[in-house]
Design an enzyme around this catalytic site. Structure first.
Site: not given
Lengths: 483, 488, 94
Positions: B78, B153, B177
């Site tokens: 990420k 997210s 998330s």
């Protein structure tokens, strides 16, 4: 209307750690810009603070030294504001639960009286970086080497009523933090800085007037001048029916005045909240006990002890306790020589003089206390006169040799043998019949001439006391002499 | 060449038996990314050369016997984790030009394990969002539907794994998330106990809530990746001191008598009927494995979202103050003065949702409001934590849906922030309490994945992963792949 | 209901430029969010101690050693404006 000033001081003392409060970058002074600013100090994305264990001990030592409460739990809080020398956009400080609460400091005023000033609190925080304005055109340069240096912010109650008192307080605090070894007190390097909160009120009232804050005063002289100017300024304003604006001001030493700091008009809303990246500091009773064991004898107690034990005057005692090295040196000299009065005179006289000339501190003196003590012992046992001893001291300073070595090598032993001294005296008297006449005629001052001549012919080694006695004997009383 | 396994365990085993090389696997993924990611936009940066170089080193280590379990296994990272020398953007214009000068602890651990970083995945800007629609680099699409969001997210990471553009990925979870995008994309994702995974170098959103975690196709894969990611870090003061376990060694946990709680607040009338059906079926599977279900009451659960939003906004408003155009990141052109530098750089660098959160957080902390907002939220936080502790006195795990909806259409919730915030109804309480939780595939509603959530007590990751592993041994939801993944 | 002026004041504290055009939208969104947050008032928390760190341990400590090396070049690579090792900003007058 008569107004009295009310002053409180906030002192920022840089704690003398090797690394920063929340990172492992060095705190050494004078490095090239941004060469001691690591990722954490720069506030790069993703970095996190980790607390330096030494600052807790130092803060606790301070707390105990001023008789304050050392918090068993204290919390770091973020103080949020924007300024280029504050890389994260917040300063890690303490707000609701500071590490030290309360406390007192006894200060000595110039007239010799003592006063106790209460402290509100002392807390840990990180220092910001520095701004550089010169030679950058229409830019300001930011150096973050200083960012993250540990500070102990010490806040006094508003209990000082003159610039003099404020300076006495600042001096006492300066001495204390150096005694404790938690701060080197180097004001030129910014290790010890002072903000002064000043207000005025009609004499005899108790409510506090609106105060202004004068920031970043880094010398005793500036503190004194800035506060005096501000007191006068505020008094003029209120006397003329005006109101004091609460603001932050700077002292301008070139013009000897304070003026408002530009660019800080926003009423600051610091939006304090506990820093979620740090956990509360827990201090146990056993930790506090350990720290208490490390407390040195504090300046006030040492001063009292010197006065009582060594029979020193307050002024001498005060000078000798200004820093621990000097006080320790003095005591060691007394121990070696057995004469506190002599030691006090020589430390504050010859030693200080030599240190100043050489530009070094007590700890680096080439003549250490035992060596000086030995020299003073030679004065006491009349091996050398006080005057010759000064010569010996200079040689010791330059060569590192002991007093005895120099006295022997240069043949400086005092002449104490009466028959030897008598020879010198007789010689001088027979060489100067005219002066004898003058002395006997009533000119007392001529006595000094004879003493001088005897000392000269004995190369300063004749015992001055015996010289005086023998001369008096041989000259007899002069007419008109009141002796 | 035989088709390659799509799980971490499978790839690791294949590498160990020399069925294929790390370069083979890495190249295969890079080829798929090149062919497909234009459609899904799961990666912000693909590190092809770097990945192949890492793969080659891995192959050397495998050959000379110095390799570890995970050496040579590719992953997607990420774009919130700092990676030295590689762009790290947090999907924000503010960091569009930021090449991280250092690596996060998690990044270093992945490198040290010999894993191969395929690239940095897309996400909601600064991790604020539940749909991956706030990214500066455009929305990520969910490979299970047409024009539907992957969740957020960690939407890029979830979609990448779902579209087989990476066998596993890292994510971060502040209010859901990792779990919510895992649920919406039909994969598994774990948020570990707060402090289990280091936050050093993991760009901060909400410091007391953020936690990095593994995302993958199976519980075993999560365990293998967690083994690499987890561990105490002296550079993170909030890092847990407690030693880690070998999470992959104890997956066959006994299920007989395992007590699983059902909070009635998770199963009220508002729960979507289709999702409720999936939950019932999943419950049936657990019961057949031997688990016992117990009803629970988490009375303050509905307060978790407002408390979460106050705390996370307040903390992020402060965490994002460092983005000021002075030392790194976006700076506006020709600033007239310092104020202009700050205000314009930040206005240009941040997206709308980020600005909203900064404003809310600044307001909540501002003079006169601290007690009513931040302090109040921290008080509610204690109540919620206490409710969970009471629950765990009588159960081992807590069970429920991960998300109130399946993947929704792009743009549907983007204009109403509050409606977006409600997507987190089942997940935020977990972050407030700092508990570990995971999401695993549990079925479909109209072709879109549904996730079940399991919540454990502090440091009970083994129980979570074990129970999920046992569930996945008797179900096959986790083996499903989106229908139209062939390149155009 | 948050006014446009209040939004601008908050934006000022956060050093965020909000144009007059954008202010109403932010004001509306903020108001909605704050109304939503007001749900917290449904419960009485007077006797409750705030919880900052869920696992409530004590601060870990670091030994006082200077270990970091000078990495100025690495860190300033990509900095918007530097000169002689200093970060540059528009002139700040004290």
């Amino acid at each position: 209307m008569d107004y009295e000033p009310v002053i409180g001081l906030e002192i920022h003392a840089q704690l003398a750690t090797a690394s920063k409060i929340f990172s492992a970058a060095s705190t050494a002074y004078g490095a090239a810009p941004n060469t001691q600013a690591c990722a954490v100090d720069l506030g790069l994305p993703g970095v996190l603070p980790v607390l330096n264990e030494r600052v807790i001990e130092m803060a606790a030592l301070f707390g105990l030294a001023v008789g304050a409460e050392v918090a068993r739990d204290s919390v770091f809080a973020r103080k949020n504001y924007f300024y280029p020398d504050l890389p994260k956009g917040y300063q890690i400080s303490q707000y609701e639960q500071p590490i030290v609460a309360g406390g007192q400091l006894e200060i000595l005023l110039p007239d010799g009286s003592a006063k106790v000033i209460d402290l509100t609190r002392a807390h840990l925080e990180e220092d910001a970086g520095k701004s550089v304005h010169e030679n950058l055109g229409d830019a300001t340069g930011i150096d973050l080497n200083r960012a993250g240096t540990p500070l102990l912010e010490i806040v006094s109650e508003p209990q000082m009523f003159s610039a003099t008192e404020a300076v006495s307080y600042m001096r006492a605090m300066h001495t204390l933090v150096r005694y404790l070894g938690i701060c080197d007190g180097n004001m030129q390097e910014g290790s010890f800085r002072c903000d002064a909160n000043v207000s005025v009120r009609p004499r005899g009232t108790t409510a506090l007037g609106t105060r202004t804050e004068i920031k970043n005063l880094n010398s005793f002289r500036f503190v004194e001048r800035a506060i005096e100017f501000e007191i006068e300024r505020q008094t003029d304003v209120v006397d003329g029916g005006g109101e004091i604006v609460q603001e932050t001001r700077l002292y301008d030493p070139d013009n000897d005045e304070t003026r408002p700091m530009r660019g800080k008009e926003d009423a600051h809303d610091y939006r304090y909240f506990p820093d979620p990246d740090l956990l509360p500091i827990a201090i146990s009773q056993s930790f506090i006990d350990e720290v208490a064991d490390k407390l040195p004898e504090l300046p006030a107690a040492k001063r009292t002890r010197f006065i009582n034990t060594f029979n020193l005057g307050a002024s001498d005692a005060d000078t000798l306790v200004q820093d621990r090295d000097t006080a320790d040196y003095f005591e060691a000299t007394v121990a070696e020589s057995g004469d506190a009065r002599l030691a006090a005179n020589w430390v504050t006289g010859e030693l200080f003089g030599a240190l100043n000339r050489t530009g070094i501190g007590v700890a680096e003196a080439p003549v250490q206390a035992p060596a000086l003590g030995q020299l003073l012992a030679r004065i006491r046992d009349e091996t050398v006169s006080g005057k010759i001893a000064k010569q010996v001291f200079e040689s010791m300073w330059a060569s590192g040799r002991s007093a005895d070595e120099i006295i022997d090598a240069e043949g400086l032993r005092q002449v104490t043998d009466d028959s030897e001294i008598e020879q010198f005296v007789d010689q001088v008297l027979s060489d100067n019949p005219g002066q004898i006449e003058q002395y006997r005629a009533g000119k007392d001052k001529v006595f000094g001439f004879f003493v001088g001549q005897v000392m000269k012919s004995s190369k300063g080694k004749a015992n001055p006391k015996r010289v005086n006695e023998l001369l008096k004997q041989k000259l007899g009383a002069s007419e008109g002499s009141a002796e | 060449m035989p088709s390659l396994p799509d799980t971490v365990a499978g790839i690791a085993a294949g590498l160990a038996s020399r069925d294929f090389s790390s370069v083979d696997v890495t190249q295969a993924y890079l080829d798929r990314i090149a062919a497909l990611d234009g459609r899904y936009n799961t990666y912000i940066t693909v590190c092809a050369d770097r990945a192949l170089a890492q793969a080659q080193s891995a192959d050397t280590a495998i050959a000379d016997g110095s390799a570890g379990v995970m050496t040579g296994v590719p992953y997607a990272h990420k774009d919130i984790f700092c990676t030295a020398g590689v762009k790290t953007s947090c999907a924000s214009r503010m960091l569009d030009n930021f090449e991280a000068p250092y690596s996060a602890t998690v990044s270093e651990r992945l490198d040290a394990a010999g894993m191969v970083m395929l690239g940095k995945t897309n996400m909601d800007e600064f991790a604020m969002g539940s749909s991956n629609e706030t990214s500066y680099y455009g929305v990520t699409l969910n490979p299970w539907g047409t024009n539907v969001v992957p969740g957020g997210s960690s939407g890029g990471s979830a979609a990448a794994v779902a579209a087989q553009l990476a066998p596993c990925a890292t994510g971060t979870d502040t209010g859901g998330s990792v779990r919510q995008p895992a649920a919406l994309c039909g994969i598994s994702g774990l948020k570990p106990t707060y402090g289990r995974v280091s936050r050093y170098g993991m760009i901060a959103f909400a410091s007391s809530l953020d936690q990095g975690g593994p995302m993958g196709r199976t519980a075993e894969d999560l365990a293998l990746l967690l083994n690499v990611m987890a561990g105490h870090d002296p550079r993170d003061s909030t890092s847990a001191q407690r030693p880690t376990e070998n999470y992959a060694a104890q997956l066959e946990i006994p299920m007989e008598g395992l007590r699983i709680g059902l909070p009635k607040q998770f199963f009220d009338q508002q729960l979507d009927a289709g999702i409720a059906t999936c939950m019932d079926e999943a419950r049936g599977e657990f019961e057949r494995l031997g688990a016992q279900f117990v009803e629970l009451d988490l009375p303050r659960l509905d307060l978790s979202i407002p408390a979460y939003y106050v705390i996370s906004s307040a903390e992020c408003s402060s965490n994002l103050s460092r983005y000021d155009g002075v030392r790194f990141g976006h700076r506006c052109n020709d600033p007239e003065n310092l104020d202009d530098l700050y205000c314009r750089s930040r206005a240009e660098g941040f997206g709308t949702e980020t600005k909203r959160r900064i404003l809310v957080g600044t307001y909540a902390l501002s003079s006169g409001y601290y007690d009513a907002y931040y302090r109040k939220a921290q008080q509610i936080r204690r109540l919620i934590r206490d409710d969970f502790q009471t629950a765990f006195a009588s159960v081992d795990l807590i069970f429920g849906p991960t998300s109130p909806t399946t993947a929704f259409e792009v743009g549907k919730k983007a204009t109403d922030p509050v409606s977006m915030y409600l997507s987190d109804i089942y997940t935020t309480a977990v972050n407030l309490a700092g508990l570990p939780a995971l999401s695993a595939p549990a079925g479909f509603v109209e072709g879109l994945p549904v996730g079940l959530q399991l919540i454990g007590n502090y440091f009970d990751e083994e129980k979570l992963l074990g129970a999920t592993h046992r569930f996945q041994s008797v179900t096959s939801w986790h083996e499903q792949t989106p229908p139209d993944l062939t390149p155009e | 209901m948050i006014s446009n002026d209040e939004v601008k004041a908050i934006a000022r504290l956060a050093r965020l430029d909000i144009s007059d055009d954008a202010a109403p939208d932010f004001a509306r969104d903020l108001s909605r969010i704050l109304d939503f947050i007001a749900q917290m008032n449904a419960v009485d928390t007077d006797a409750v101690e705030p919880l900052a760190h869920p696992l409530e341990p004590d601060a870990p400590l670091r030994a006082d050693e200077a270990l970091e090396n000078n990495q100025r070049e690495t860190f300033q690579n990509g900095a918007p404006a530097t000169e002689n090792g200093l970060y540059l900003v528009p002139k700040v007058i004290d």
